[in-house]
Design an enzyme around this catalytic site. Structure first.
Site, mmCIF file in Angstrom:
data_model
loop_
_atom_site.group_PDB
_atom_site.id
_atom_site.type_symbol
_atom_site.label_atom_id
_atom_site.label_comp_id
_atom_site.label_asym_id
_atom_site.label_seq_id
_atom_site.Cartn_x
_atom_site.Cartn_y
_atom_site.Cartn_z
ATOM 1 N N GLU A 1 4.327 2.726 -15.424
ATOM 2 C CA GLU A 1 5.576 2.522 -16.315
ATOM 3 C C GLU A 1 5.376 2.732 -17.474
ATOM 4 O O GLU A 1 4.682 2.062 -18.365
ATOM 5 C CB GLU A 1 5.831 0.997 -16.015
ATOM 6 C CG GLU A 1 6.915 0.452 -16.698
ATOM 7 C CD GLU A 1 6.928 -0.940 -16.842
ATOM 8 O OE1 GLU A 1 6.567 -1.828 -15.645
ATOM 9 O OE2 GLU A 1 7.661 -1.593 -17.629
ATOM 10 N N ARG B 1 9.031 2.645 -25.758
ATOM 11 C CA ARG B 1 8.590 1.797 -27.029
ATOM 12 C C ARG B 1 8.066 2.932 -27.924
ATOM 13 O O ARG B 1 7.927 2.403 -29.189
ATOM 14 C CB ARG B 1 7.508 0.880 -26.648
ATOM 15 C CG ARG B 1 8.034 -0.358 -25.931
ATOM 16 C CD ARG B 1 6.867 -1.393 -25.694
ATOM 17 N NE ARG B 1 7.308 -2.344 -24.566
ATOM 18 C CZ ARG B 1 6.464 -3.283 -23.949
ATOM 19 N NH1 ARG B 1 5.298 -3.641 -24.803
ATOM 20 N NH2 ARG B 1 6.991 -3.683 -23.093
ATOM 21 N N LYS C 1 11.954 -7.887 -12.228
ATOM 22 C CA LYS C 1 10.569 -8.080 -12.839
ATOM 23 C C LYS C 1 10.645 -9.598 -13.572
ATOM 24 O O LYS C 1 11.727 -9.727 -14.074
ATOM 25 C CB LYS C 1 10.690 -7.276 -13.983
ATOM 26 C CG LYS C 1 9.581 -7.163 -15.044
ATOM 27 C CD LYS C 1 9.604 -5.931 -16.149
ATOM 28 C CE LYS C 1 8.418 -6.304 -17.195
ATOM 29 N NZ LYS C 1 8.117 -5.298 -17.937
HETATM 30 C C1 3PG Z 1 5.654 -5.267 -20.450
HETATM 31 O O1 3PG Z 1 6.499 -4.423 -20.964
HETATM 32 O O2 3PG Z 1 6.000 -5.364 -19.371
HETATM 33 C C2 3PG Z 1 4.542 -6.178 -21.072
HETATM 34 O O3 3PG Z 1 4.399 -5.732 -22.505
HETATM 35 C C3 3PG Z 1 3.384 -6.171 -20.292
HETATM 36 O O4 3PG Z 1 2.587 -7.129 -20.566
HETATM 37 P P1 3PG Z 1 0.957 -7.295 -20.963
HETATM 38 O O5 3PG Z 1 0.778 -6.203 -22.156
HETATM 39 O O6 3PG Z 1 0.940 -8.608 -21.520
HETATM 40 O O7 3PG Z 1 0.446 -6.815 -19.735
#
Ligand code: 3PG
Length: 212
Positions: A41, A45, A128
């Site tokens: 994914e 960003r 999600k």
């Molecule tokens: C996302 O965008 O899904 C999260 O930032 C992922 O979360 P994590 O870095 O705590 O695994």
């Protein structure tokens, strides 16, 4: 789109990737594939997202999606680049509708009963659950799943090797997302062996979980 969902469910893990440079996309893809998890994914960003998706999707051996998609315009960018699914931190009607128009799977965020009901109204049955750890964790996923028999969840946010099992053991959990196997600093420093090692460990852990 149902085949994309099925493939995500088979892998059980969705690496959430932040790429600072599209030049790292190929090495990262190699590491994920070698680690046994040909899934990513790629989050919007950074400015490198669309080109990174293009690089990874054009290989043909990976299930590549876009993450942190906030607008319909970003859905277009993601779909044009070859993303087969689009993940959003929350629920946006315009994002979900554009996903439908573009033929890509929408995975919007939902952590309350009202948000799940709004997703269902848009025809979305897999959401999600984000940010998972600060939204009540596995106990909250379990409680939220109870009234929604046909809904499945992809908890993401604050999940790692030590609490992965709490989520994967819930029948309504389709897959779990996280960045722990693809740390941004490892990617940026070109340590793809490290990414491959963490990915293989995550796959082994998820596989063991499936047997429990
Ligand atoms: C996302 O965008 O899904 C999260 O930032 C992922 O979360 P994590 O870095 O705590 O695994």
């Amino acid at each position: 789109m149902s085949d994309v969902l099925a493939r995500l469910g088979e892998h059980r893990l969705v690496p959430v990737v932040v790429l600072d440079s599209a030049a790292d996309a190929s090495g990262l893809a190699d590491a994920l594939v070698a680690g046994g998890l040909p899934v990513a994914e790629v989050t919007f960003r950074t400015a490198a997202a669309a080109e990174s998706i293009r690089v990874m999707a054009s290989r043909g051996d990976m299930l590549v999606g876009a993450g942190t998609v906030l607008t319909a315009a970003q859905v277009d960018e993601a779909a044009d680049a070859g993303a087969s699914y689009v993940v959003s931190p929350g629920l946006s009607r315009s994002v979900v509708e554009r996903c439908g128009e573009r033929g890509v799977l929408a995975l919007p965020g939902a952590v309350t009963a009202s948000e799940v009901m709004a997703a269902l109204e848009l025809g979305v049955t897999t959401v999600k659950f984000f940010p998972a750890s600060t939204s009540g964790g596995a106990a909250a996923v379990k409680a939220l799943a109870a009234p929604f028999g046909g809904v499945s969840f992809v908890p993401t946010g604050g999940i790692g090797p030590t609490n992965l099992h709490e989520y994967l053991s819930i029948p309504a959990v389709h897959a779990v997302g996280g960045s722990w196997m693809v740390p941004r600093d490892l990617i940026a420093s070109g340590d793809f062996d490290g990414v491959e090692r963490l990915t293989a460990q995550a796959v082994a852990l998820a596989g063991r979980e499936a047997l429990v």
